[in-house]
Design a protein around this motif. Structure first.
Motif, PDB file in Angstrom:
ATOM      1  N   ASP A  96       0.610  -1.135  -0.096  1.00 56.25           N
ATOM      2  CA  ASP A  96       0.163   0.140  -0.159  1.00 56.25           C
ATOM      3  C   ASP A  96       0.947   1.305   0.072  1.00 56.25           C
ATOM      4  O   ASP A  96       0.258   2.157  -0.150  1.00 56.25           O
ATOM      5  CB  ASP A  96      -0.973  -0.186   1.248  1.00 56.25           C
ATOM      6  CG  ASP A  96      -0.231   0.033   2.397  1.00 56.25           C
ATOM      7  OD1 ASP A  96       0.987  -0.588   2.537  1.00 56.25           O
ATOM      8  OD2 ASP A  96      -0.608   0.402   3.373  1.00 56.25           O
ATOM      9  N   GLN A  97       2.099   1.165   0.137  1.00 56.50           N
ATOM     10  CA  GLN A  97       3.090   2.239   0.199  1.00 56.50           C
ATOM     11  C   GLN A  97       3.788   2.521  -1.184  1.00 56.50           C
ATOM     12  O   GLN A  97       4.420   3.364  -1.233  1.00 56.50           O
ATOM     13  CB  GLN A  97       4.029   2.142   1.530  1.00 56.50           C
ATOM     14  CG  GLN A  97       3.359   2.191   2.644  1.00 56.50           C
ATOM     15  CD  GLN A  97       2.770   3.417   3.131  1.00 56.50           C
ATOM     16  OE1 GLN A  97       3.299   4.550   2.839  1.00 56.50           O
ATOM     17  NE2 GLN A  97       1.521   3.411   3.605  1.00 56.50           N
ATOM     18  N   ALA A  98       3.543   1.617  -1.925  1.00 53.12           N
ATOM     19  CA  ALA A  98       4.064   1.760  -3.331  1.00 53.12           C
ATOM     20  C   ALA A  98       3.450   2.506  -4.151  1.00 53.12           C
ATOM     21  O   ALA A  98       2.487   3.109  -4.162  1.00 53.12           O
ATOM     22  CB  ALA A  98       3.988   0.282  -4.149  1.00 53.12           C
ATOM     23  N   ASN A  99       4.353   3.271  -5.209  1.00 54.95           N
ATOM     24  CA  ASN A  99       3.680   4.240  -6.150  1.00 54.95           C
ATOM     25  C   ASN A  99       3.106   5.559  -5.557  1.00 54.95           C
ATOM     26  O   ASN A  99       2.194   5.925  -6.378  1.00 54.95           O
ATOM     27  CB  ASN A  99       2.693   3.459  -6.978  1.00 54.95           C
ATOM     28  CG  ASN A  99       3.278   2.249  -7.713  1.00 54.95           C
ATOM     29  OD1 ASN A  99       4.504   2.246  -8.239  1.00 54.95           O
ATOM     30  ND2 ASN A  99       2.687   1.082  -7.753  1.00 54.95           N
ATOM     31  N   HIS A 100       3.776   6.060  -4.673  1.00 55.06           N
ATOM     32  CA  HIS A 100       3.277   7.264  -4.134  1.00 55.06           C
ATOM     33  C   HIS A 100       4.251   8.490  -4.688  1.00 55.06           C
ATOM     34  O   HIS A 100       5.441   7.994  -5.205  1.00 55.06           O
ATOM     35  CB  HIS A 100       3.567   7.226  -2.514  1.00 55.06           C
ATOM     36  CG  HIS A 100       2.521   6.628  -1.866  1.00 55.06           C
ATOM     37  ND1 HIS A 100       2.195   6.582  -0.671  1.00 55.06           N
ATOM     38  CD2 HIS A 100       1.490   5.386  -2.361  1.00 55.06           C
ATOM     39  CE1 HIS A 100       0.961   5.701  -0.335  1.00 55.06           C
ATOM     40  NE2 HIS A 100       0.660   5.191  -1.268  1.00 55.06           N
ATOM     41  N   LEU A 101       3.740   9.683  -4.588  1.00 55.80           N
ATOM     42  CA  LEU A 101       4.474  10.772  -5.157  1.00 55.80           C
ATOM     43  C   LEU A 101       3.950  11.755  -4.252  1.00 55.80           C
ATOM     44  O   LEU A 101       2.809  11.933  -3.788  1.00 55.80           O
ATOM     45  CB  LEU A 101       4.443  11.166  -6.655  1.00 55.80           C
ATOM     46  CG  LEU A 101       2.900  11.326  -7.301  1.00 55.80           C
ATOM     47  CD1 LEU A 101       2.501  12.993  -7.054  1.00 55.80           C
ATOM     48  CD2 LEU A 101       2.757  11.029  -8.579  1.00 55.80           C
ATOM     49  N   ARG A 102       4.933  12.884  -4.238  1.00 49.93           N
ATOM     50  CA  ARG A 102       4.594  14.271  -3.562  1.00 49.93           C
ATOM     51  C   ARG A 102       4.910  15.295  -4.594  1.00 49.93           C
ATOM     52  O   ARG A 102       5.746  15.309  -5.409  1.00 49.93           O
ATOM     53  CB  ARG A 102       5.372  14.528  -2.300  1.00 49.93           C
ATOM     54  CG  ARG A 102       4.944  13.532  -1.324  1.00 49.93           C
ATOM     55  CD  ARG A 102       5.770  13.910   0.042  1.00 49.93           C
ATOM     56  NE  ARG A 102       5.508  12.858   0.942  1.00 49.93           N
ATOM     57  CZ  ARG A 102       6.466  12.377   1.846  1.00 49.93           C
ATOM     58  NH1 ARG A 102       7.628  12.681   1.947  1.00 49.93           N
ATOM     59  NH2 ARG A 102       5.967  11.419   2.766  1.00 49.93           N
ATOM     60  N   ALA A 103       4.105  16.409  -4.632  1.00 46.65           N
ATOM     61  CA  ALA A 103       4.226  17.443  -5.747  1.00 46.65           C
ATOM     62  C   ALA A 103       4.098  18.826  -5.011  1.00 46.65           C
ATOM     63  O   ALA A 103       3.191  18.750  -4.178  1.00 46.65           O
ATOM     64  CB  ALA A 103       3.221  17.356  -6.653  1.00 46.65           C
TER      65      ALA A 103
END
Length: 137
Positions: A121-128
């Motif tokens: 569930d922590q995979a493929n995250h980003l911050r913008a």
């Protein structure tokens, strides 16, 4: 090239213009839609135990003549983990910077790798973070 009903003909050219270092040039245009894209990318590799990184140096630009806008972006890094043990996984890591000179807007996208000790569930995250021409976030 390829042709789309109502969208006209889109032409795409890509060529490796240097072998040492490996540099590729890319160009795409659709005159019906007034879109042009282009850029160049060269790769560097880095190996770290059970993973490998493909570091993409270079840039990509998109010009939208209908709106008199252009966008410029840097390339992110790609990671392959699980090369020797565990499940093999590809992911985007590092940062991408996207700017529009006409509006003064910019965005920094930080691609978050999956933590080694947590679940999928922590995979493929980003911050913008989007910043206006006046510097407001």
């Amino acid at each position: 090239f390829w042709q789309s009903p109502g969208a006209g003909i889109t032409e795409y050219f890509a060529e490796q213009v240097s072998h040492r270092p490996p540099v590729s040039a890319i160009f795409m245009k659709n005159t019906t839609r007034s879109i042009k894209c282009g850029g160049q990318v060269w790769t560097r590799s880095q190996f770290k135990g059970n993973s490998a990184l493909s570091i993409m140096d270079g840039f990509f630009s998109v010009e939208l003549a209908t709106w008199d806008e252009s966008y410029h972006m840097t390339m992110p890094t790609f990671s392959a983990t699980g090369l020797l043990y565990g499940s093999m996984r590809m992911e985007v890591v590092g940062s991408t910077v996207l700017t529009c000179p006409q509006s003064g807007l910019s965005a920094t996208i930080d691609w978050q790798p999956k933590p080694a000790t947590r679940g999928e569930d922590q995979a493929n995250h980003l911050r913008a973070v989007v910043v206006s021409a006046s510097g407001d976030e």
